[in-house]
Motif scaffolding. Structure first.
Motif, PDB file in Angstrom:
ATOM      1  N   CYS A   1      16.219   3.910   3.491  1.00  0.00           N
ATOM      2  CA  CYS A   1      14.990   3.479   2.529  1.00  0.00           C
ATOM      3  C   CYS A   1      14.767   2.436   3.452  1.00  0.00           C
ATOM      4  O   CYS A   1      15.544   1.015   3.467  1.00  0.00           O
ATOM      5  CB  CYS A   1      15.479   3.164   1.133  1.00  0.00           C
TER       6      CYS A   1
ATOM      7  N   THR B   1       8.794  -2.526  -4.437  1.00  0.00           N
ATOM      8  CA  THR B   1       8.416  -1.067  -5.072  1.00  0.00           C
ATOM      9  C   THR B   1       8.819  -1.219  -6.507  1.00  0.00           C
ATOM     10  O   THR B   1       9.491  -2.374  -6.632  1.00  0.00           O
ATOM     11  CB  THR B   1       9.864   0.113  -5.516  1.00  0.00           C
TER      12      THR B   1
ATOM     13  N   TYR C   1       8.686   0.471 -10.097  1.00  0.00           N
ATOM     14  CA  TYR C   1       9.100   1.775 -11.119  1.00  0.00           C
ATOM     15  C   TYR C   1       8.512   1.434 -12.490  1.00  0.00           C
ATOM     16  O   TYR C   1       8.452   0.488 -13.478  1.00  0.00           O
ATOM     17  CB  TYR C   1      10.138   1.807 -11.026  1.00  0.00           C
TER      18      TYR C   1
ATOM     19  N   LEU D   1       5.327   0.912  -2.603  1.00  0.00           N
ATOM     20  CA  LEU D   1       5.528   1.959  -3.152  1.00  0.00           C
ATOM     21  C   LEU D   1       5.688   1.954  -4.999  1.00  0.00           C
ATOM     22  O   LEU D   1       6.096   0.800  -5.227  1.00  0.00           O
ATOM     23  CB  LEU D   1       6.759   2.282  -2.535  1.00  0.00           C
TER      24      LEU D   1
END
Ligand SMILES: Nc1ncnc2c1ncn2[C@@H]1O[C@H](COP(=O)(O)OP(=O)(O)OP(=O)(O)O)[C@@H](O)[C@H]1O
Ligand SMILES: [Mg+2]
Length: 416
Positions: free
Chosen positions: A262, A267, A269, A340
């Motif tokens: 990774c 990120t 989520y 992301l």
């Protein structure tokens, strides 16, 4: 119970409810978390159900298949439409168009009334001026001039009352026909660096949860512009896969064997149960915790975009409705810079308008996206570039992308 996946829990509730053979069934967002085979099973159960049912749902695709009457609940009343959701939507559009026409007519009428009043006032002033002129020139005996003056004043008074009445009626008509626009949350997603790079690479790893093998021999590569949709029946391991990749310590899910790489990335989520919202804190405290660098004014502004106004921000997160909770969770993540964005069933509980806003925001957003969703309406609209499904303990590409709705749905329904 705690280890059940979102869909497993929904199915359990439905099974318990239906087992009592009720005459009347109330379903509140029954499609939340359900996979495609379960949605199909629910559709069949409802179509064959002998009793009456009322379902609260924001999913047009599902409602069209099961409902014959639509009730619209607004802040002021409940209106009944004798048809399914598409029929309701058509009727709403016709109503909106009629309302706009009525408002336009009222505005034109107001303009006309103003012009008429102006003309009449001009004429009255003109006639007063010429009367005064005659009196000044001595063309009129004083007693007659006095009578003229009094009459002119009385007429001017009556005219004023008439004009005020006409203006009041026309202005009221404009106000009454004004179309109240429905406020919707505005969603903006910030993306981080624009460089094209590899974010996640998995080669031949296995996914385990508490001694149970969920997926074997996983091969996956995600680049910084990819928009990936992940499908699979309830309990197949979609959420566990994300949690294992992120290495969350709240889950026993792990990736073992093979290679897992990774990149260093930011990120975000948004999980299925909105765990990022601390239920013991208020709306504002949650927002502060997620964005410590923002000042009070900006926090309030951002919350306002998501329809949390005035004292709403002091509500405890534990009392929020499903939709409010979703809105708060999205508000918390959308001003952070992201490489992301991972969305796990993001449209559950969201109303149609907020889903539209979310689609728009996701389509503006350019960084990588990982979406787990059983909501075909939503998936088909967010420009998915890659699509995989979890099936028979393997992760495999799907033959179609969600933008090809029917073949995509068909291939997910096969072999389960
Ligand atoms: N903490 C846990 N302990 C034991 N089993 C778990 C745990 N968390 C999840 N599981 C099990 O792992 C399986 C995969 O769960 P996961 O939440 O990843 O499913 P999912 O594909 O996301 O399903 P859904 O579509 O219903 O959200 C399920 O059978 C679930 O019951
Ligand atoms: Mg899940």
């Amino acid at each position: 119970m705690q280890s059940l996946s979102g869909g497993e829990l929904t199915k359990l509730f439905l099974a318990v409810g239906l087992a009592r053979s009720p005459d009347l069934l109330f379903l509140d967002e029954p499609t939340n978390h359900l996979d495609y085979p379960a949605l199909e099973a629910l559709r069949q159960v409802l179509c064959q159900f002998q009793g009456a049912f009322v379902t609260v749902s924001h999913k047009p695709f599902f409602l069209d298949q099961v409902a014959q009457t639509t009730w619209e609940l607004s802040a002021t009343n409940l209106q009944v439409y004798g048809g399914n959701f598409s029929y309701y939507r058509e009727q709403k559009q016709l109503e909106e168009a009629a309302k706009e026409r009525a408002h336009e007519t009222a505005r034109k009428e107001l303009k006309r009334t103003k012009a008429t009043i102006l003309n009449e006032q001009k004429r009255a002033a003109q006639s007063r001026r010429s009367g005064r002129q005659k009196a000044l020139n001595g063309d009129m005996p004083r007693i007659v001039a006095g009578g003229f003056k009094r009459r002119a004043e009385a007429v001017a008074g009556q005219l004023k009352i008439k004009h005020e009445k006409a203006m009041a009626v026309a202005t009221q008509n404009v106000a009454d026909t004004k179309v109240r626009t429905h406020k919707a949350a505005s969603i903006q997603l910030e993306e981080h660096g624009k460089k094209h790079r590899q974010l996640i690479e998995i080669n031949h790893a296995n996914l385990w949860v508490a001694d149970r093998l969920l997926l074997k021999d996983i091969e996956l590569c995600l680049l910084s512009r990819d928009r990936l949709a992940v499908a699979g029946i309830n309990g197949s391991g979609k959420s566990c896969l994300v949690k294992a990749i992120l290495g969350l310590d709240t889950t026993p899910a792990v990736l073992q064997g093979g290679e897992v790489r990774c990149a260093d990335m930011r990120t975000v989520y948004l999980d299925q149960s909105y765990a990022l919202v601390d239920r013991t804190q208020t709306v504002l405290q949650n927002m502060q915790r997620a964005n410590p660098a923002l000042n009070y004014q900006l926090l309030r502004q951002q919350l306002g975009h998501f329809l949390f106004w005035n004292d709403d921000v002091y509500k405890m997160a534990s009392v929020l409705s499903g939709g409010e909770l979703a809105r708060l969770a999205i508000a918390m993540i959308t001003i952070a810079e992201i490489d992301l964005l991972i969305l796990d069933e993001p449209t559950n509980n969201l109303d149609v308008t907020t889903v539209d806003q979310m689609v728009e925001a996701i389509n503006d957003y350019q960084s990588a996206l990982w979406v787990i969703s059983h909501d075909l309406d939503f998936l088909s609209r967010i420009n998915i570039t890659h699509s995989v499904q979890l099936k028979h303990q393997t992760l495999q590409p799907t033959l179609y992308l969600p933008s090809q709705m029917l073949p995509y749905q068909q291939c997910l329904l096969e072999d389960h």
